[in-house]
Scaffold this active site. Structure first.
Site, PDB file in Angstrom:
ATOM      1  N   ASP A   1      -4.128   2.478  -4.535  1.00  0.00           N
ATOM      2  CA  ASP A   1      -2.878   2.368  -3.921  1.00  0.00           C
ATOM      3  C   ASP A   1      -2.745   0.740  -3.711  1.00  0.00           C
ATOM      4  O   ASP A   1      -1.203   1.224  -3.121  1.00  0.00           O
ATOM      5  CB  ASP A   1      -2.037   3.373  -3.820  1.00  0.00           C
TER       6      ASP A   1
ATOM      7  N   HIS B   1      -4.492  14.026 -10.038  1.00  0.00           N
ATOM      8  CA  HIS B   1      -4.436  12.686 -10.172  1.00  0.00           C
ATOM      9  C   HIS B   1      -3.695  12.661 -12.036  1.00  0.00           C
ATOM     10  O   HIS B   1      -2.982  10.678 -11.851  1.00  0.00           O
ATOM     11  CB  HIS B   1      -6.035  11.857 -11.213  1.00  0.00           C
TER      12      HIS B   1
ATOM     13  N   ASP C   1       0.622  -1.594   0.125  1.00  0.00           N
ATOM     14  CA  ASP C   1      -0.098  -0.184   0.373  1.00  0.00           C
ATOM     15  C   ASP C   1       0.843   0.934   0.074  1.00  0.00           C
ATOM     16  O   ASP C   1       1.743   1.411   0.983  1.00  0.00           O
ATOM     17  CB  ASP C   1      -0.959   0.308   1.292  1.00  0.00           C
TER      18      ASP C   1
ATOM     19  N   ASN D   1      -1.958  12.938  -5.164  1.00  0.00           N
ATOM     20  CA  ASN D   1      -2.867  13.375  -6.134  1.00  0.00           C
ATOM     21  C   ASN D   1      -3.209  14.715  -5.873  1.00  0.00           C
ATOM     22  O   ASN D   1      -3.503  15.476  -6.714  1.00  0.00           O
ATOM     23  CB  ASN D   1      -4.155  12.276  -5.736  1.00  0.00           C
TER      24      ASN D   1
ATOM     25  N   ASP E   1      -0.912   8.935 -11.827  1.00  0.00           N
ATOM     26  CA  ASP E   1      -1.384   8.116 -12.601  1.00  0.00           C
ATOM     27  C   ASP E   1       0.143   7.632 -12.956  1.00  0.00           C
ATOM     28  O   ASP E   1      -0.249   5.918 -13.020  1.00  0.00           O
ATOM     29  CB  ASP E   1      -2.496   8.437 -13.432  1.00  0.00           C
TER      30      ASP E   1
END
Length: 167
Positions: free
Chosen positions: A164, A137, A124, A132, A141
């Protein structure tokens, strides 16, 4: 003598047979008209001409039917191939994460009951929400794609579960 007719559904053979039927019709008509002209033949030649016209018509109909059948077979084959590709594409999309190309949580749930791996790791990414929020975003990404590339190896099966989270 009895006649046996083999009717092929091959376009080339039907075309040749149709052409041969017309040639036979012409020769046979000339032959019959010659006999009628000299009076050596008692029955009317028109009966035999009509029979030959019917035979040629049947061949022509078979030729057209053959073309129609071949077109239908071609369309059915094309539709089947397209459906097969679409099914494979849908199956791929169903089990893959769109962003990273890794397997997704649906595939993980299917595979979880058959896991025979020597080790399983859960990752994680810490503070990913902050990335973000700070950089957007699109940048986030790119980070997720880079993480997926770094984790990928020849001996590993990777899943992106949510956001994530990777397994």
């Amino acid at each position: 003598a009895p006649t046996i007719a083999l009717i092929p559904l091959n376009e080339k053979v039907l075309t040749h047979n149709f052409a041969a039927g017309i040639i036979i019709l012409i020769i046979y008509t000339i032959y019959q008209l010659t006999f009628k002209f000299y009076g050596a033949y008692s029955s009317p030649a028109t009966i035999y001409i009509s029979a030959n016209v019917v035979i040629c018509t049947i061949y022509f109909a078979l030729y057209l039917t053959s073309k129609t059948i071949q077109n239908l077979i071609s369309k059915i084959t094309e539709a089947t191939v397209n459906a097969s590709f679409e099914r494979e594409e849908l199956a791929y999309k169903l089990e893959r994460d769109e962003l990273t190309g890794l397997y997704n949580s649906i595939k993980f749930e299917k595979d979880a009951s058959n896991i025979s791996y020597k080790s399983i790791a859960y990752l994680d990414v810490d503070n990913f929400k902050k990335i973000n929020d700070t950089y957007g975003h699109e940048f986030g990404d790119k980070i997720l794609i880079k993480v997926a590339e770094c984790l990928s190896g020849s001996h590993s099966v990777l899943y992106r579960l949510h956001g994530d989270e990777f397994v």
